[in-house]
Design a protein around this motif. Structure first.
Motif, short mmCIF file in Angstrom:
data_model
loop_
_atom_site.label_atom_id
_atom_site.label_comp_id
_atom_site.label_asym_id
_atom_site.label_seq_id
_atom_site.Cartn_x
_atom_site.Cartn_y
_atom_site.Cartn_z
N ALA A 289 12.67 -23.67 4.66
CA ALA A 289 12.99 -25.18 3.26
C ALA A 289 11.69 -24.99 2.93
O ALA A 289 12.49 -25.36 1.64
CB ALA A 289 13.66 -26.15 4.40
N ILE A 290 10.84 -25.27 3.89
CA ILE A 290 9.41 -25.47 3.33
C ILE A 290 9.57 -24.02 2.09
O ILE A 290 8.44 -24.49 0.77
CB ILE A 290 8.17 -25.63 4.02
CG1 ILE A 290 8.72 -27.34 5.13
CG2 ILE A 290 6.90 -25.21 3.36
CD1 ILE A 290 7.11 -27.53 5.81
N GLU A 291 9.35 -23.25 2.44
CA GLU A 291 9.10 -21.88 1.86
C GLU A 291 10.16 -22.00 0.00
O GLU A 291 9.73 -21.45 -0.82
CB GLU A 291 9.22 -20.29 2.16
CG GLU A 291 8.33 -20.10 3.31
CD GLU A 291 8.56 -19.03 4.38
OE1 GLU A 291 10.10 -18.08 4.55
OE2 GLU A 291 7.72 -18.88 4.94
N LEU A 292 10.91 -22.25 0.62
CA LEU A 292 11.85 -22.22 -0.95
C LEU A 292 11.85 -23.97 -1.12
O LEU A 292 11.79 -23.19 -2.54
CB LEU A 292 13.48 -22.22 0.07
CG LEU A 292 14.32 -21.01 0.48
CD1 LEU A 292 15.43 -21.61 0.61
CD2 LEU A 292 14.55 -19.66 -0.58
N ALA A 293 11.65 -24.23 -1.23
CA ALA A 293 10.53 -25.50 -1.58
C ALA A 293 9.52 -25.57 -2.81
O ALA A 293 10.14 -25.57 -3.14
CB ALA A 293 10.80 -27.35 -0.88
N ARG A 294 8.35 -24.76 -2.09
CA ARG A 294 7.25 -24.01 -2.84
C ARG A 294 7.95 -23.31 -3.94
O ARG A 294 6.70 -23.49 -4.45
CB ARG A 294 6.70 -24.06 -1.68
CG ARG A 294 5.49 -25.02 -0.85
CD ARG A 294 5.33 -24.83 0.22
NE ARG A 294 4.51 -26.04 0.76
CZ ARG A 294 4.23 -25.72 2.34
NH1 ARG A 294 3.35 -24.52 3.05
NH2 ARG A 294 3.67 -26.59 2.56
N ALA A 295 8.92 -22.66 -3.48
CA ALA A 295 9.22 -21.60 -4.88
C ALA A 295 9.86 -22.31 -5.92
O ALA A 295 9.14 -22.11 -6.89
CB ALA A 295 10.19 -20.37 -3.77
N LYS A 296 9.99 -23.55 -5.39
CA LYS A 296 10.53 -24.25 -7.02
C LYS A 296 9.69 -25.27 -7.05
O LYS A 296 9.70 -26.33 -7.99
CB LYS A 296 11.81 -25.13 -6.37
CG LYS A 296 13.01 -24.20 -6.63
CD LYS A 296 14.62 -25.07 -6.16
CE LYS A 296 15.36 -24.06 -6.00
NZ LYS A 296 16.12 -23.75 -7.55
N GLY A 297 8.00 -25.69 -6.66
CA GLY A 297 7.31 -25.98 -7.34
C GLY A 297 7.10 -27.93 -6.35
O GLY A 297 6.28 -29.04 -6.85
N LEU A 298 7.77 -27.76 -5.35
CA LEU A 298 7.91 -29.21 -5.16
C LEU A 298 6.35 -29.12 -3.60
O LEU A 298 6.52 -27.62 -3.47
CB LEU A 298 8.82 -29.31 -4.04
CG LEU A 298 10.17 -29.77 -4.82
CD1 LEU A 298 11.59 -29.70 -3.69
CD2 LEU A 298 10.52 -30.44 -5.70
N ASP A 299 5.84 -29.96 -2.88
CA ASP A 299 5.02 -30.19 -1.83
C ASP A 299 5.39 -29.76 -0.41
O ASP A 299 4.41 -29.58 0.36
CB ASP A 299 4.31 -30.73 -2.28
CG ASP A 299 3.13 -31.47 -3.04
OD1 ASP A 299 3.03 -30.74 -4.21
OD2 ASP A 299 3.16 -32.99 -3.81
N GLY A 300 6.93 -30.05 -0.68
CA GLY A 300 7.30 -29.70 0.69
C GLY A 300 8.87 -30.05 0.69
O GLY A 300 9.87 -30.02 -0.01
#
Length: 374
Positions: A289-300
């Protein structure tokens, strides 16, 4: 945390407004009714953003058996009657294959007859009500653990830390009654009795009389069962009444939005959790989930986001097993056949006689940095 919350809101808005470019016949349409506005909006936006993270990743890979998923989300303003109306609209007008990630116990109960009428599954309701687990509802597939398990665990923890004067404040609906039943199990196991067990109106919570009562009991902790907005307002009233009681609430408030609502009272609040630490990359589910979130520019991701993410994974697994051109009936059969499915370090099983899903429950505390800590 502010940047993360802003990103959640943007993702939720895009989810509600987006229209997929491919023809509807080529899509797998899934329906959601939840309180995108109102008392639980912050948590709903985050759980939906978590689901969208996974759906977007699946669609980027070509969809499920070559078909993209489209999630149609309607706002029920956290009103059970509107939730039922929205569900009927999603089923009859949008022809959804399943309902997904709705929010609230009385809301799920309002939707339940429609599942039977139209013979379609509801996957991942964002509620841990025991009534959705026992007896088994043939069309409801839970993912997260029960509220009763959370509440029992929370009271046990308070007892083990030496706190004996514990109050209960709960919303006057089926959700409040259900969680309180779990808390009572915890009290029984710890050999304790609540110093106060009072309800408040779900639609129009008023703590002007309840807060002084909490202070008068000299409660060391308050198990606060309600929506994020109600818990935040009630906590402010309790503090104004002079009580420094430890506030403990359930996973329905495990969102960044809840921390914002609590403001200066957030620090030290205990919030039960039904998924691993949202920052623990040792958990395969969290790491993904974190990896996909960061790919969208989210911190986590937040705990609420993880709930939506996990529910989306379960739904996609069912759709994948249902084959090309899935139907409601095929999806139902596929879901009932899921055995030992690895969500990412968490095993999930379904059968026609067991739709419980996971049983994981833990506690977190909000730190001075505005983050959930274990």
């Amino acid at each position: 945390m502010r940047n993360l919350s802003t990103a959640f809101r943007c993702l939720a808005q895009l989810l509600l407004l987006s229209v997929a470019a491919l023809p509807a016949a080529a899509q797998i349409v899934v329906g959601q009714t939840a309180g995108f506005t109102g008392a639980v909006a912050a948590g709903v936006q985050e759980t939906t953003a978590g689901a969208k993270l996974y759906f977007d990743a699946v669609n980027a890979r070509g969809g499920v058996n070559g078909q993209p998923i489209r999630l149609v989300s309607l706002d029920d303003k956290f009103t059970p009657k509107l939730a039922a109306e929205n569900a009927r609209k999603l089923i009859t007008e949008h022809n959804v294959i399943a309902l997904f990630l709705n929010r609230g116990t009385p809301h799920t109960e309002a939707i339940s007859p429609l599942l039977m009428e139209f013979r379609l599954p509801l996957v991942g309701p964002s509620t841990g009500a025991m009534v959705l687990h026992e007896p088994v509802h043939p069309y409801i597939f839970n993912v997260r653990a029960t509220y009763q398990r959370e509440a029992e665990r929370a009271v046990q923890h308070l007892g083990l830390t030496g706190l004996t004067r514990i109050a209960i404040l709960r919303t006057d609906d089926s959700f409040g009654a259900d969680v309180a039943a779990g808390a009572v199990k915890g009290f029984t196991g710890a050999g304790l009795q609540p110093v106060m067990n009072e309800t408040f109106n779900r639609a129009k919570p008023d703590f002007s009389a309840l807060a002084p009562m909490v202070a008068k009991t000299n409660a060391q902790a308050v198990v606060f069962i309600g929506s994020g907005a109600a818990v935040a307002d009630g906590t402010r009233a309790i503090r104004a009444a002079g009580s420094k009681a430890q506030i403990v609430t359930m996973s329905n408030n495990a969102s960044g939005g809840f921390i914002t609502q609590m403001g200066e009272n957030a620090r030290g609040t205990i919030v039960s959790q039904v998924f691993p630490n949202a920052r623990s990359i040792a958990s395969p589910l969290v790491k993904e989930a974190i990896e996909l979130a960061r790919a969208k520019g989210l911190d986590g991701v937040s705990p609420a986001m993880l709930e939506g993410f996990a529910a989306a994974k379960v739904l996609v697994e069912g759709l994948s097993r249902a084959g090309v051109g899935p139907t409601r009936e095929k999806l139902l059969t596929a879901l009932n056949g899921i055995r030992k499915y690895d969500l990412g370090g968490m095993e999930l099983n379904y059968s026609p006689t067991d739709h419980t899903g996971l049983d994981f429950a833990d506690l977190s505390i909000i730190g001075a940095d505005g983050r959930f800590r274990r």
